[in-house]
Enzyme design. Structure first.
Site, PDB file in Angstrom:
ATOM      1  N   LEU A  33       0.819  -1.222   0.000  1.00  0.00           N
ATOM      2  CA  LEU A  33       0.000   0.000   0.000  1.00  0.00           C
ATOM      3  C   LEU A  33       0.850   1.270   0.000  1.00  0.00           C
ATOM      4  O   LEU A  33       1.927   1.313   0.591  1.00  0.00           O
ATOM      5  CB  LEU A  33      -0.916  -0.013   1.226  1.00  0.00           C
ATOM      6  CG  LEU A  33      -1.837  -1.237   1.340  1.00  0.00           C
ATOM      7  CD1 LEU A  33      -2.691  -1.138   2.610  1.00  0.00           C
ATOM      8  CD2 LEU A  33      -2.732  -1.390   0.115  1.00  0.00           C
ATOM      9  N   HIS A  34       0.334   2.276  -0.681  1.00  0.00           N
ATOM     10  CA  HIS A  34       1.002   3.570  -0.754  1.00  0.00           C
ATOM     11  C   HIS A  34      -0.039   4.673  -0.533  1.00  0.00           C
ATOM     12  O   HIS A  34      -1.207   4.387  -0.253  1.00  0.00           O
ATOM     13  CB  HIS A  34       1.731   3.721  -2.094  1.00  0.00           C
ATOM     14  CG  HIS A  34       0.870   3.387  -3.293  1.00  0.00           C
ATOM     15  ND1 HIS A  34      -0.246   4.129  -3.635  1.00  0.00           N
ATOM     16  CD2 HIS A  34       0.940   2.382  -4.199  1.00  0.00           C
ATOM     17  CE1 HIS A  34      -0.794   3.611  -4.713  1.00  0.00           C
ATOM     18  NE2 HIS A  34      -0.102   2.536  -5.080  1.00  0.00           N
ATOM     19  N   HIS A  37      -3.472   4.395  -2.209  1.00  0.00           N
ATOM     20  CA  HIS A  37      -4.426   3.546  -1.487  1.00  0.00           C
ATOM     21  C   HIS A  37      -4.953   4.288  -0.250  1.00  0.00           C
ATOM     22  O   HIS A  37      -6.144   4.232   0.054  1.00  0.00           O
ATOM     23  CB  HIS A  37      -3.754   2.246  -1.016  1.00  0.00           C
ATOM     24  CG  HIS A  37      -3.243   1.367  -2.124  1.00  0.00           C
ATOM     25  ND1 HIS A  37      -1.897   1.179  -2.356  1.00  0.00           N
ATOM     26  CD2 HIS A  37      -3.882   0.617  -3.054  1.00  0.00           C
ATOM     27  CE1 HIS A  37      -1.731   0.334  -3.374  1.00  0.00           C
ATOM     28  NE2 HIS A  37      -2.923  -0.017  -3.828  1.00  0.00           N
TER      29      HIS A  37
HETATM   30  P1  AMP Z   1      -4.042  -2.036  -6.635  1.00  0.00           P
HETATM   31  O1  AMP Z   1      -3.559  -2.404  -5.274  1.00  0.00           O
HETATM   32  O2  AMP Z   1      -2.995  -1.501  -7.540  1.00  0.00           O
HETATM   33  O3  AMP Z   1      -4.889  -3.112  -7.258  1.00  0.00           O
HETATM   34  O4  AMP Z   1      -5.037  -0.810  -6.444  1.00  0.00           O
HETATM   35  C1  AMP Z   1      -6.103  -0.852  -5.539  1.00  0.00           C
HETATM   36  C2  AMP Z   1      -6.935   0.384  -5.701  1.00  0.00           C
HETATM   37  O5  AMP Z   1      -6.130   1.537  -5.456  1.00  0.00           O
HETATM   38  C3  AMP Z   1      -7.531   0.554  -7.112  1.00  0.00           C
HETATM   39  O6  AMP Z   1      -8.849   1.068  -7.001  1.00  0.00           O
HETATM   40  C4  AMP Z   1      -6.599   1.560  -7.733  1.00  0.00           C
HETATM   41  O7  AMP Z   1      -7.206   2.331  -8.757  1.00  0.00           O
HETATM   42  C5  AMP Z   1      -6.257   2.429  -6.540  1.00  0.00           C
HETATM   43  N1  AMP Z   1      -5.004   3.144  -6.769  1.00  0.00           N
HETATM   44  C6  AMP Z   1      -3.793   2.601  -7.049  1.00  0.00           C
HETATM   45  N2  AMP Z   1      -2.877   3.579  -7.257  1.00  0.00           N
HETATM   46  C7  AMP Z   1      -3.535   4.762  -7.117  1.00  0.00           C
HETATM   47  C8  AMP Z   1      -3.146   6.131  -7.211  1.00  0.00           C
HETATM   48  N3  AMP Z   1      -1.904   6.502  -7.517  1.00  0.00           N
HETATM   49  N4  AMP Z   1      -4.095   7.076  -7.005  1.00  0.00           N
HETATM   50  C9  AMP Z   1      -5.366   6.719  -6.699  1.00  0.00           C
HETATM   51  N5  AMP Z   1      -5.789   5.452  -6.587  1.00  0.00           N
HETATM   52  C10 AMP Z   1      -4.894   4.479  -6.793  1.00  0.00           C
END
Ligand code: AMP
Length: 276
Positions: A33-34, A37
């Site tokens: 997570l960043h 998230h």
């Molecule tokens: P992931 O863990 O990459 O599958 O992402 C999980 C959720 O976090 C998804 O709804 C992504 O669109 C959202 N997400 C990932 N990176 C970002 C970001 N930089 N800005 C906003 N939402 C993000």
């Protein structure tokens, strides 16, 4: 903060919370997570009584030669971030599908182009896991990032088509200080590749800036982007209608500019809003 790894336990807990009349907010993720998230988690936190974050690297949404086996992971850092953001429960199952799992969700049309063209089984995997997670977590609302712009549109469509009583909330894309869209996959980039990755957002911003001065069509936008972009391969660069996702040729109303590009072995996506 509770950590739950068992899908059945997750569902019983969710049903008991819903039976108390409480709103469950949900943020599905693949972990590592960043701040992107975290921004979704904050939006969900402000609108629910019980907040669930799921962490599951979903094999179904990875193609054969993609990074399923190397996807970054840091359970302890994820727990710290969730604790800080006042998450009530982390749902972190080892596996999510029964051995005889046989139902898949396929959204037509919206999934045919853009990321769906280069990753043909991706959205089927995403929609199937999200549908199953919705069944287990029983959310009242779920937050998804505009970072994955097509994914958000696809999820809105299937939730509407299947009449799921879940509010889907889109959250703005969050960037690092150097403009790069935050992504767990940025971890793969070495310092030289990070400099290349920067040119993706720089190219998108240059279009936004130019549009403040003059009107633009897609052809000119492509030329402008090529002047700044330094990637190893461009997958796609498209101007699309922000709701229907079909391509547009002139920017005469709000339009989304989407890009997917390879830097080394890493596929990066980004997007910005273009306003005439
Ligand atoms: P992931 O863990 O990459 O599958 O992402 C999980 C959720 O976090 C998804 O709804 C992504 O669109 C959202 N997400 C990932 N990176 C970002 C970001 N930089 N800005 C906003 N939402 C993000």
């Amino acid at each position: 903060m509770k950590i739950c790894i068992d899908p059945d336990e997750m569902q019983s807990l969710a049903l008991s919370i819903r039976a108390q009349g409480k709103k469950i907010g949900f943020v599905p993720t693949m972990g590592f997570l960043h701040e992107g998230h975290a921004s979704l988690i904050r939006i969900a936190r402000s609108q629910c009584d019980f907040l669930v974050v799921s962490i599951f690297v979903n094999p179904l949404q990875f193609g054969e030669n993609e990074d399923l086996d190397t996807y970054p992971k840091d359970d302890e850092a994820d727990e710290r971030l969730c604790l800080k953001e006042d998450v009530d429960l982390i749902f972190r199952p080892q596996s999510l599908y029964d051995t005889n799992h046989n139902t898949y969700i396929h959204v037509e049309q919206l999934t045919e182009r853009l990321c769906g063209a280069s990753r043909p089984t991706h959205f089927r995997g995403v929609c199937t896991v999200v549908a199953r997670l919705f069944g287990l977590v029983q959310p009242t609302l779920a937050v998804f990032g505009e970072k994955d712009y097509q994914q958000l549109a696809v999820i809105r469509q299937f939730v509407r088509d299947l009449a799921m009583p879940i509010e889907i909330i889109g959250a703005p894309l969050i960037r690092d200080e150097d403009g790069v869209a935050l992504s767990s996959r940025n971890q793969y980039l070495d310092p030289a590749q990070r400099i290349q990755a920067r040119t993706i957002s720089q190219a998108l911003f240059s279009v936004q800036e130019e549009l403040k001065k003059t009107s633009l069509d897609v052809h000119t936008i492509r030329q402008l982007v090529r002047q700044t972009l330094d990637v190893d391969e461009l997958d796609y660069l498209e101007c699309i209608d922000p709701v229907l996702l079909h391509p547009v040729t002139n920017i005469d109303k709000p339009t989304r500019l989407l890009i997917a590009a390879w830097v080394g072995q890493t596929r990066l996506i980004d997007n910005v809003l273009l306003e005439p």
